[in-house]
Motif scaffolding. Structure first.
Motif, short mmCIF file in Angstrom:
data_model
loop_
_atom_site.label_atom_id
_atom_site.label_comp_id
_atom_site.label_asym_id
_atom_site.label_seq_id
_atom_site.Cartn_x
_atom_site.Cartn_y
_atom_site.Cartn_z
N LEU A 1 0.82 -1.21 0.00
CA LEU A 1 0.00 0.00 0.00
C LEU A 1 0.85 1.26 0.00
N LEU A 2 1.98 1.23 0.71
CA LEU A 2 2.89 2.37 0.71
C LEU A 2 3.56 2.54 -0.65
N PHE A 3 3.92 1.41 -1.27
CA PHE A 3 4.51 1.44 -2.61
C PHE A 3 3.51 2.00 -3.61
N LEU A 4 2.27 1.57 -3.49
CA LEU A 4 1.23 2.00 -4.43
C LEU A 4 0.96 3.50 -4.33
N ILE A 5 0.84 4.01 -3.10
CA ILE A 5 0.54 5.43 -2.94
C ILE A 5 1.72 6.29 -3.42
N THR A 6 2.93 5.77 -3.27
CA THR A 6 4.11 6.50 -3.76
C THR A 6 4.07 6.62 -5.28
N ILE A 7 3.76 5.51 -5.95
CA ILE A 7 3.67 5.52 -7.42
C ILE A 7 2.53 6.42 -7.89
N ALA A 8 1.40 6.35 -7.20
CA ALA A 8 0.22 7.14 -7.59
C ALA A 8 0.51 8.63 -7.47
N VAL A 9 1.12 9.04 -6.36
CA VAL A 9 1.43 10.46 -6.17
C VAL A 9 2.46 10.93 -7.19
N THR B 1 2.98 9.72 -10.17
CA THR B 1 2.30 9.79 -11.47
C THR B 1 1.46 11.05 -11.58
N PHE B 2 0.74 11.37 -10.49
CA PHE B 2 -0.11 12.56 -10.48
C PHE B 2 0.73 13.83 -10.67
N VAL B 3 1.82 13.92 -9.95
CA VAL B 3 2.70 15.10 -10.05
C VAL B 3 3.27 15.22 -11.46
N PHE B 4 3.68 14.08 -12.03
CA PHE B 4 4.26 14.08 -13.37
C PHE B 4 3.23 14.54 -14.41
N PHE B 5 2.03 13.98 -14.36
CA PHE B 5 0.99 14.35 -15.32
C PHE B 5 0.57 15.81 -15.17
N LYS B 6 0.60 16.30 -13.94
CA LYS B 6 0.23 17.70 -13.73
C LYS B 6 1.28 18.62 -14.34
N ARG B 7 2.53 18.24 -14.24
CA ARG B 7 3.61 19.08 -14.78
C ARG B 7 3.60 19.12 -16.30
N ILE B 8 3.17 18.01 -16.92
CA ILE B 8 3.13 18.01 -18.39
C ILE B 8 1.76 18.44 -18.91
N LYS B 9 0.89 18.90 -17.96
CA LYS B 9 -0.45 19.39 -18.31
C LYS B 9 -1.26 18.33 -19.06
N PHE B 10 -1.31 17.17 -18.45
CA PHE B 10 -2.03 16.03 -19.01
C PHE B 10 -3.53 16.31 -19.04
N VAL B 11 -4.19 16.06 -20.18
CA VAL B 11 -5.64 16.28 -20.33
C VAL B 11 -6.38 15.03 -19.90
N SER B 12 -6.96 15.06 -18.70
CA SER B 12 -7.54 13.86 -18.12
C SER B 12 -8.89 13.47 -18.70
N TYR B 13 -9.61 14.43 -19.30
CA TYR B 13 -10.98 14.11 -19.73
C TYR B 13 -11.06 13.52 -21.13
N TYR C 1 -5.54 2.00 -16.94
CA TYR C 1 -4.83 0.73 -17.10
C TYR C 1 -3.46 0.77 -16.42
N LEU C 2 -2.81 1.91 -16.49
CA LEU C 2 -1.49 2.04 -15.86
C LEU C 2 -1.58 1.85 -14.35
N LEU C 3 -2.50 2.58 -13.73
CA LEU C 3 -2.61 2.52 -12.27
C LEU C 3 -3.16 1.18 -11.79
N LEU C 4 -4.11 0.60 -12.54
CA LEU C 4 -4.64 -0.70 -12.15
C LEU C 4 -3.56 -1.78 -12.26
N SER C 5 -2.73 -1.69 -13.29
CA SER C 5 -1.63 -2.65 -13.45
C SER C 5 -0.62 -2.51 -12.32
N VAL C 6 -0.30 -1.26 -11.98
CA VAL C 6 0.62 -1.01 -10.86
C VAL C 6 0.01 -1.54 -9.57
N PHE C 7 -1.32 -1.40 -9.45
CA PHE C 7 -2.03 -1.87 -8.27
C PHE C 7 -1.82 -3.37 -8.08
#
Length: 333
Positions: free
Chosen positions: A224-232, A234-246, A256-262
């Protein structure tokens, strides 16, 4: 129908996600109880995927006019693109539903009940008579319930045990998934998110609390600690590259990326070195939790113990069924 449509449509696009969600429940059961029946797991996975395929067909039938106006969806929505008629789509939806529920019957009655409930909740979500998907509030509640059940299917396909069921972890994952779904479905951006900040704060707090409780309650804190680290990260990275989530493609990629990491975060526990480290962390958490519990007021400790003892009376779903039947008989007599 074109050959590419067989592999590129609503059902196939969601297939990996559904398989991963079912596998999640199976994996949790194996980690917590140490056992599962592979034949039942395969049957349950097939029943889940086939039954849920009817949901995508029904959704495409209802939304085909809206999908026609979306260039991105025209690439993989068969009815909107004209590659599949509404009549054939209805037949396919009915076929998937009957076949899937028939297989579910041979898994167990609890699993069948979950599949029927999922069909009903998805009907509320999509049907022109209800159209929950048009309301942010209704979607937030209904979709959380849908995802909670979906992440639970693997567990209850193999067991009726509720005493060891990781409720808080499944709840946190469902809340996080629903948050992502709402960002995609309603195309929320910065300004829209701020206008719905109360809702997102509620989801954020509930997700964080339930996930935090999971770290302390269940025996795989390292995962769970590993997962939250990867999730955070990923979130920071996508925010910096202005990822369009919708955008549909982007949202599917992130999902698929996050579920696979999960799934991977739990599979790493199969490594002896990682498993030993996880056990050490879990033991330390238990030690610190015990020390903290000793500082709590006696009345509060007694209340917690009373609640725990009451919950332990219901080890599995059959125990709840017996209690309900007994209560009904007493009421009628």
């Amino acid at each position: 129908m074109k050959m590419k449509n067989i592999f590129f449509n609503s059902i196939m696009a969601s297939l990996p996600k559904n398989v991963i969600q079912f596998t999640f429940g199976v994996l949790l059961l194996w980690l917590i109880t140490g056992t599962f029946e592979i034949s039942i797991a395969i049957l349950g996975a097939a029943a889940f995927v086939i039954t849920y395929s009817s949901v995508y067909m029904y959704n495409d039938v209802v939304d085909f006019k809206t999908d026609k106006r979306d260039r991105e969806k025209l690439k993989w929505k068969l009815i909107a693109s004209g590659d599949l008629s509404i009549k054939k789509a209805k037949y396919l939806a009915l076929t998937f539903m009957v076949a899937g529920l028939s297989l579910s019957f041979f898994v167990n009655r609890w699993f069948l009940s979950i599949m029927l409930t999922l069909l009903f909740l998805n009907f509320l979500h999509t049907s022109p008579r209800t159209r929950f998907k048009r309301s942010v509030a209704k979607t937030s509640v209904n979709m959380t319930a849908i995802e909670f059940l979906k992440y639970s299917t693997g567990w209850f396909a193999l067991s009726s045990n509720i005493l060891q069921f990781p409720f808080w972890l499944v709840l946190s994952v469902s809340l996080i998934y629903t948050t992502g779904y709402m960002l995609y479905k309603f195309k929320f951006k910065g300004r829209e998110i701020k206008s719905k900040k109360i809702l997102f704060w509620i989801f954020g707090v509930l997700s964080s609390v339930s996930y935090g409780v999971s770290i302390f309650l269940y025996g795989f804190p390292l995962s769970l600690l590993f997962l939250i680290t990867i999730a955070v990260t990923t979130f920071v990275f996508f925010k910096r590259i202005k990822f369009v989530s919708y955008r549909t493609g982007n949202m599917m990629f992130v999902g698929y990326l996050l579920l696979s990491v999960f799934i991977f975060s739990f599979l790493i526990l199969m490594n002896p070195v990682v498993a030993e480290l996880n056990d050490r962390i879990a033991d330390e958490i238990d030690l610190q939790t015990g020390k903290f519990s000793g500082t709590l007021p006696e009345p509060l400790i007694q209340s917690i113990e009373d609640i725990s003892n009451e919950l332990k009376k219901y080890e599995n779903l059959e125990d709840i069924e017996k209690t309900l039947n007994s209560t009904i008989r007493e009421t009628l007599t």
